[in-house]
Scaffold this active site. Structure first.
Site, mmCIF file in Angstrom:
data_model
loop_
_atom_site.group_PDB
_atom_site.id
_atom_site.type_symbol
_atom_site.label_atom_id
_atom_site.label_comp_id
_atom_site.label_asym_id
_atom_site.label_seq_id
_atom_site.Cartn_x
_atom_site.Cartn_y
_atom_site.Cartn_z
ATOM 1 N N ASP A 173 -14.707 -5.874 -11.763
ATOM 2 C CA ASP A 173 -13.001 -5.072 -12.132
ATOM 3 C C ASP A 173 -13.273 -4.481 -13.493
ATOM 4 O O ASP A 173 -13.659 -3.131 -14.405
ATOM 5 C CB ASP A 173 -11.829 -5.664 -11.489
ATOM 6 C CG ASP A 173 -10.505 -4.541 -11.204
ATOM 7 O OD1 ASP A 173 -11.388 -3.551 -11.575
ATOM 8 O OD2 ASP A 173 -9.932 -5.633 -11.563
ATOM 9 N N HIS A 175 -7.914 1.500 -4.294
ATOM 10 C CA HIS A 175 -7.962 0.221 -4.605
ATOM 11 C C HIS A 175 -6.773 -0.153 -3.454
ATOM 12 O O HIS A 175 -5.610 0.803 -3.553
ATOM 13 C CB HIS A 175 -7.040 0.320 -6.429
ATOM 14 C CG HIS A 175 -8.139 0.594 -6.924
ATOM 15 N ND1 HIS A 175 -8.906 1.195 -6.977
ATOM 16 C CD2 HIS A 175 -8.556 -0.524 -8.056
ATOM 17 C CE1 HIS A 175 -9.966 1.056 -8.501
ATOM 18 N NE2 HIS A 175 -9.182 -0.162 -8.969
ATOM 19 N N GLU A 187 -3.891 -5.414 -3.616
ATOM 20 C CA GLU A 187 -4.335 -5.229 -4.501
ATOM 21 C C GLU A 187 -2.582 -6.092 -5.218
ATOM 22 O O GLU A 187 -2.495 -7.180 -5.458
ATOM 23 C CB GLU A 187 -4.581 -5.026 -5.547
ATOM 24 C CG GLU A 187 -4.524 -5.104 -6.811
ATOM 25 C CD GLU A 187 -5.479 -4.969 -7.710
ATOM 26 O OE1 GLU A 187 -5.919 -6.024 -9.094
ATOM 27 O OE2 GLU A 187 -5.889 -3.097 -8.399
#
Length: 330
Positions: free
Chosen positions: A272, A192, A195
């Site tokens: 997600d 990740h 973001e």
């Protein structure tokens, strides 16, 4: 292109969190009838105040995911959901250490999820693998157990690793040793990154060996980052509705999916968290089609082929999935 056409198109999902994707029937089963009460706590507002508020939804569900039965039920249900919209392959990610509060160890938690995925494939036909999440904010001992579980179960239902959690508070550099060990063991991983507005986090993730980037929307205005990702054949796992909820992007019209594709980046679409974001893969694609000019059936097909090629699978299995994607006729 209508929503029913989108639903029927074969799809690949690479970025789906187990604990954020439990449907109402499974929720009823694992909470002994408290699903209505809990549903309000595990659905994120639109928009959230921050990524932290979005992640807070998981605190409500985790206490109910501490037994093998609950984990198997949850995993089976995610496959059921995916099959209902013609997802032919998906990677379901979870952090095994988050499910060890009532006596399970990481391997037991993994086996329970893998049983649910396998049963789902038998009953519904959607193939799947698990990704194990190392968690930002946890200590090295915690994350090393996850890494070792991935090594033990690689090829037995576990496809690779992820690094998840609060990116803004815990930059990827803190996990360098673990990621280097994963690379030495030839365990593929996604991270990740990007973001929370930091393209530097994306560059660091790629430099540390990530093969895919979860979200990655911050790359759109950074030429250095985009060039690095093109050079390393990095695939972006974008999750539009989630990104809008967490304010990773300011508004729908500025969503960078098309811009990044036009710049020869591998950009794919995922959910997600199906429950936390009240979404599914069909809704994600429909949202893009309604918002951005140029999202048509052929683009959806192309992006799903790219997602298949980016799967953490052996080449012969990827070939089978691509063949299934290409055989479908509307």
């Amino acid at each position: 292109m209508n929503i029913e056409t989108l639903r029927k198109l074969p799809k690949v999902e690479l970025h789906c969190h187990l604990d954020g994707s439990i449907g109402m029937q499974a929720l009823k089963e694992i909470t002994n009838g408290r699903e209505t009460e809990l549903a309000k706590k595990i659905s994120a507002p639109v928009p959230c105040e921050s990524l932290g508020e979005y992640l807070g939804c998981f605190d409500a569900i985790l206490p109910f995911l501490q037994t093998e039965k609950a984990l198997e039920t949850a995993a089976y249900d995610v496959i059921r959901q995916a099959a209902s919209e013609h997802v032919v392959y998906m990677e379901v990610r979870f952090a095994p250490g988050q499910h060890c509060r009532a006596g399970l160890n990481e391997i037991q938690a993994c086996h329970a999820v893998l049983r649910g995925l396998e049963r789902g494939e038998r009953d519904f036909g959607t193939r799947s693998r698990a990704l194990l999440c190392m968690m930002r904010g946890q200590d090295e001992t915690y994350n090393r157990r996850t890494l070792e579980a991935a090594r033990a179960l690689r090829g037995y239902g576990v496809a690779g690793l992820d690094l998840a959690g609060n990116e803004a508070a815990y930059p990827v550099q803190l996990y360098r040793d673990l990621l280097e060990q994963a690379s030495r063991w030839a365990i593929p991983f996604t991270i990740h990154a990007g973001e929370c507005g930091s393209s530097e986090n994306i560059r660091c993730a790629v430099e540390m060996g990530a093969r895919r980037i979860g979200h990655g929307v911050a790359a759109v205005n950074d030429e250095q980052t985009k060039e690095l990702c093109r050079k390393n054949n990095i695939c972006f796992e974008m999750c539009p509705i989630s990104n809008l909820q967490t304010k990773a992007v300011r508004n729908a019209q500025e969503y960078p999916f098309l811009k990044m594709r036009q710049e020869n980046l591998c950009v794919t679409i995922h959910t997600d968290n199906r429950t936390v974001s009240s979404t599914n893969l069909t809704r994600e694609w429909n949202f893009l089609a309604q918002t951005l000019d140029g999202v048509d059936e052929e683009l959806v097909r192309q992006a799903n082929r790219q997602a298949a090629k980016a799967a953490f699978l052996p080449p012969h299995e990827i070939t089978k999935i691509i063949r299934e994607l290409e055989q479908y006729e509307a």
